[in-house]
Design a protein around this motif. Structure first.
Motif, PDB file in Angstrom:
ATOM      1  N   MET A   1      16.868 124.311 -66.849  1.00  0.00           N
ATOM      2  CA  MET A   1      16.816 125.746 -66.903  1.00  0.00           C
ATOM      3  C   MET A   1      17.414 126.360 -65.637  1.00  0.00           C
ATOM      4  N   LEU A   2      17.194 125.705 -64.519  1.00  0.00           N
ATOM      5  CA  LEU A   2      17.747 126.202 -63.260  1.00  0.00           C
ATOM      6  C   LEU A   2      19.268 126.204 -63.314  1.00  0.00           C
ATOM      7  N   HIS A   3      19.841 125.119 -63.763  1.00  0.00           N
ATOM      8  CA  HIS A   3      21.291 125.014 -63.827  1.00  0.00           C
ATOM      9  C   HIS A   3      21.866 125.791 -64.999  1.00  0.00           C
ATOM     10  N   ASP A   4      21.009 126.250 -65.877  1.00  0.00           N
ATOM     11  CA  ASP A   4      21.434 127.084 -67.000  1.00  0.00           C
ATOM     12  C   ASP A   4      21.424 128.559 -66.620  1.00  0.00           C
ATOM     13  N   GLY A   5      21.005 128.875 -65.386  1.00  0.00           N
ATOM     14  CA  GLY A   5      21.007 130.251 -64.919  1.00  0.00           C
ATOM     15  C   GLY A   5      19.727 131.013 -65.207  1.00  0.00           C
ATOM     16  N   ARG A   6      18.623 130.299 -65.418  1.00  0.00           N
ATOM     17  CA  ARG A   6      17.330 130.939 -65.672  1.00  0.00           C
ATOM     18  C   ARG A   6      16.324 130.473 -64.613  1.00  0.00           C
ATOM     19  N   PRO A   7      16.471 130.969 -63.374  1.00  0.00           N
ATOM     20  CA  PRO A   7      15.630 130.457 -62.283  1.00  0.00           C
ATOM     21  C   PRO A   7      14.159 130.826 -62.409  1.00  0.00           C
ATOM     22  N   LEU A   8      13.836 131.964 -62.972  1.00  0.00           N
ATOM     23  CA  LEU A   8      12.426 132.356 -63.065  1.00  0.00           C
ATOM     24  C   LEU A   8      11.664 131.490 -64.060  1.00  0.00           C
ATOM     25  N   VAL A   9      12.306 131.153 -65.164  1.00  0.00           N
ATOM     26  CA  VAL A   9      11.670 130.272 -66.150  1.00  0.00           C
ATOM     27  C   VAL A   9      11.538 128.866 -65.567  1.00  0.00           C
ATOM     28  N   ALA A  10      12.584 128.429 -64.862  1.00  0.00           N
ATOM     29  CA  ALA A  10      12.535 127.106 -64.231  1.00  0.00           C
ATOM     30  C   ALA A  10      11.440 127.047 -63.174  1.00  0.00           C
ATOM     31  N   PHE A  11      11.290 128.126 -62.403  1.00  0.00           N
ATOM     32  CA  PHE A  11      10.247 128.171 -61.384  1.00  0.00           C
ATOM     33  C   PHE A  11       8.870 128.024 -62.010  1.00  0.00           C
ATOM     34  N   ALA A  32      12.751 125.716 -54.209  1.00  0.00           N
ATOM     35  CA  ALA A  32      13.506 126.536 -53.259  1.00  0.00           C
ATOM     36  C   ALA A  32      14.810 127.021 -53.886  1.00  0.00           C
ATOM     37  N   GLU A  33      15.479 126.155 -54.635  1.00  0.00           N
ATOM     38  CA  GLU A  33      16.712 126.559 -55.308  1.00  0.00           C
ATOM     39  C   GLU A  33      16.449 127.671 -56.322  1.00  0.00           C
ATOM     40  N   CYS A  34      15.324 127.604 -57.005  1.00  0.00           N
ATOM     41  CA  CYS A  34      14.954 128.670 -57.948  1.00  0.00           C
ATOM     42  C   CYS A  34      14.800 129.998 -57.216  1.00  0.00           C
ATOM     43  N   CYS A  35      14.124 129.968 -56.084  1.00  0.00           N
ATOM     44  CA  CYS A  35      13.917 131.198 -55.310  1.00  0.00           C
ATOM     45  C   CYS A  35      15.237 131.765 -54.814  1.00  0.00           C
TER      46      CYS A  35
END
Length: 83
Positions: A1-11, A32-35
């Motif tokens: 999800m992070l690499h898909d451009g959805r950092p809040l869901v990944a977090f 940290a990458e999500c933030c």
């Protein structure tokens, strides 16, 4: 999800894993990458929405050192053309 451009869901998903894998450094790196990605996306969104820049808010700076004061610009309302 992070690499898909959805950092809040990944977090949200990764924060659940912290309870079990709190000593995993890679998990903390991904958090940290999500933030960072969420912050970058919010900055881009602010620029595209048209929020005022810091330079638009500051009218002038008076004084030096600990006595320095920042004079803010008067906000211009969208219907007011007296400026």
């Amino acid at each position: 999800m992070l690499h898909d451009g959805r950092p809040l869901v990944a977090f949200d998903c990764l924060i659940e894993s912290v309870q079990v894998y709190q000593s995993n450094p890679r998990l903390w790196l991904r958090l940290a990458e999500c933030c960072i990605m969420a912050h970058q996306m919010s900055l881009i969104e602010e620029r595209t929405v048209g929020h005022a820049k810091k330079s638009d808010l500051v009218h002038s700076v008076v004084g030096t050192g600990p006595f320095r004061k920042i004079v803010l610009a008067t906000p211009v309302e969208p219907g007011n053309k007296n400026t």
